[in-house]
Structure formats: C-alpha cells, structure tokens
Design a protein around this motif. Structure first.
Motif, PDB file in Angstrom:
ATOM      1  N   GLU A 132       0.832  -1.194   0.000  1.00 57.47           N
ATOM      2  CA  GLU A 132       0.000   0.000   0.000  1.00 57.47           C
ATOM      3  C   GLU A 132       0.873   1.252   0.000  1.00 57.47           C
ATOM      4  N   SER A 133       0.300   2.339  -0.453  1.00 62.64           N
ATOM      5  CA  SER A 133       0.901   3.664  -0.270  1.00 62.64           C
ATOM      6  C   SER A 133       0.288   4.282   0.985  1.00 62.64           C
ATOM      7  N   TYR A 134       0.921   5.343   1.483  1.00 57.37           N
ATOM      8  CA  TYR A 134       0.319   6.078   2.605  1.00 57.37           C
ATOM      9  C   TYR A 134      -1.038   6.646   2.195  1.00 57.37           C
ATOM     10  N   ALA A 135      -1.156   7.072   0.940  1.00 54.76           N
ATOM     11  CA  ALA A 135      -2.434   7.611   0.460  1.00 54.76           C
ATOM     12  C   ALA A 135      -3.533   6.556   0.565  1.00 54.76           C
ATOM     13  N   MET A 136      -3.201   5.317   0.256  1.00 58.28           N
ATOM     14  CA  MET A 136      -4.181   4.223   0.359  1.00 58.28           C
ATOM     15  C   MET A 136      -4.566   3.983   1.822  1.00 58.28           C
TER      16      MET A 136
END
Length: 197
Positions: A132-136
């Motif tokens: 995952e990204s932090y945005a996710m």
C-alpha cells in the motif's frame, strides 16, 4: 477536521524495530523494551486524560504488537486488559515484497523503486501482494476517523499515524512520511494541531 481529541499510541518496540526492518503486516511480537513502553504509555495516559481514562473508547489494530501494547497500557491503568475493540482498518501499511528488509536492503536490491519512493513517499506503493501507499492507508482509515464521536484512545502503527495526521489536517502529505513516530509516548491529535506527551 478533529471533533474531539484522539490519543494515538504507536505500539511498543519489537526486535524488527530495533533492527530497522520493515514490519508492515507481519505479526511481530513486542520485545522486552516494548513491553516496558506499553506500561509507561499507560502512565502517560493517566496523567493526560485523568479520571476519564476508564470511560473512553479504546481501539486497536488487530496485530499482535498493537494488541499487546493495548493490553499492557490498560493493565498499567488498572483496567481490564481485554476491554478494548480491534478494527482491521488500523492495521499497519503493507510493504509487500519489502517486508522483513531494512531500507539499506531495499536500496541495494531494488534501487529503481527505492528512488521512485524517494520522489513520492506519500503516493508510492511498493511491489508485491498487500502493498500500500500512505495515500491508500489514509483512505482506509478515513471512515473510521469519521465515525469517532468523542475522545478516543487508539493503539496502532507508525504508518497509520502518518495517514491519520494527514487525514485530520494536522500534517501534510509531503512532511508526514518523514515525521518520527515515537514509541512509549502519546501523540495527541486535537483541534489545535498535534503534540507528543
């Protein structure tokens, strides 16, 4: 927007923390220092919240290191160690194929992706299943944060703390991935911003 204070606790230290390894969604136990940090953070909460500490909701990531931190801090407060709720939306950011590696390992074994991450730490998603990204993560925790209707104690992870701060508007996406998220301390998120106790 923060309607009521959130008392955010990062789990206590694990051996992988001490070694600088990316834990992500691997279930790593607290080490001896982490157990002591859980008790210490309970004492900090008692001083910070006062008499309401027994009546607030307690939410935890379902991962072992967060549950044991939660149980340790509740025990130090004289509360039932099991008197809390877990929520899967609080689990740590997934690092996919990079889990178990140090950042030095990542830079050596996957230099192109490591450089891509350095250019966009907020939006970058590592390779591999569950990554995952932090945005996710921010999108994952937003509904949970929106559902809180009063002061709440949360025990979760460093990546989750970064996502929570951006979602609540007390950090921006450029700075959040670089912030140090302390263990054994309480991150107070309130209308005036953020502070460590």
């Amino acid at each position: 927007m923060i309607r009521a204070p959130i008392y955010f606790v990062r789990h206590g230290e694990t051996d992988w923390n001490a070694e600088g390894r990316l834990q992500g969604q691997r279930d790593i136990a607290l080490n001896r220092k982490g157990v002591a940090q859980a008790a210490e953070v309970g004492e900090r909460l008692a001083g910070l919240v006062g008499g309401d500490v027994a009546t607030l909701p307690y939410l935890s990531s379902p991962m072992e290191r967060t549950r044991h931190t939660m149980e340790g801090l509740r025990r130090s407060l004289g509360l039932d160690p099991a008197g809390y709720t877990t929520d899967p939306r609080l689990r740590e950011i997934g690092f996919g194929a990079w889990e178990g590696l140090t950042w030095k390992d990542v830079r050596r074994s996957d230099p192109a992706r490591s450089q891509a991450r350095d250019r966009d730490r907020w939006g970058f998603c590592p390779p591999g299943e569950g990554a995952e990204s932090y945005a996710m993560v921010a999108e994952r925790v937003r509904p949970l944060l929106d559902s809180l209707d009063g002061p709440t104690i949360i025990v979760a992870h460093g990546g989750v703390a970064r996502a929570v701060m951006v979602t609540l508007g007390v950090a921006n996406p450029e700075e959040a991935p670089h912030l140090e998220i302390l263990q054994g301390r309480v991150l107070v998120l309130e209308a005036g911003g953020r502070r460590w106790v």
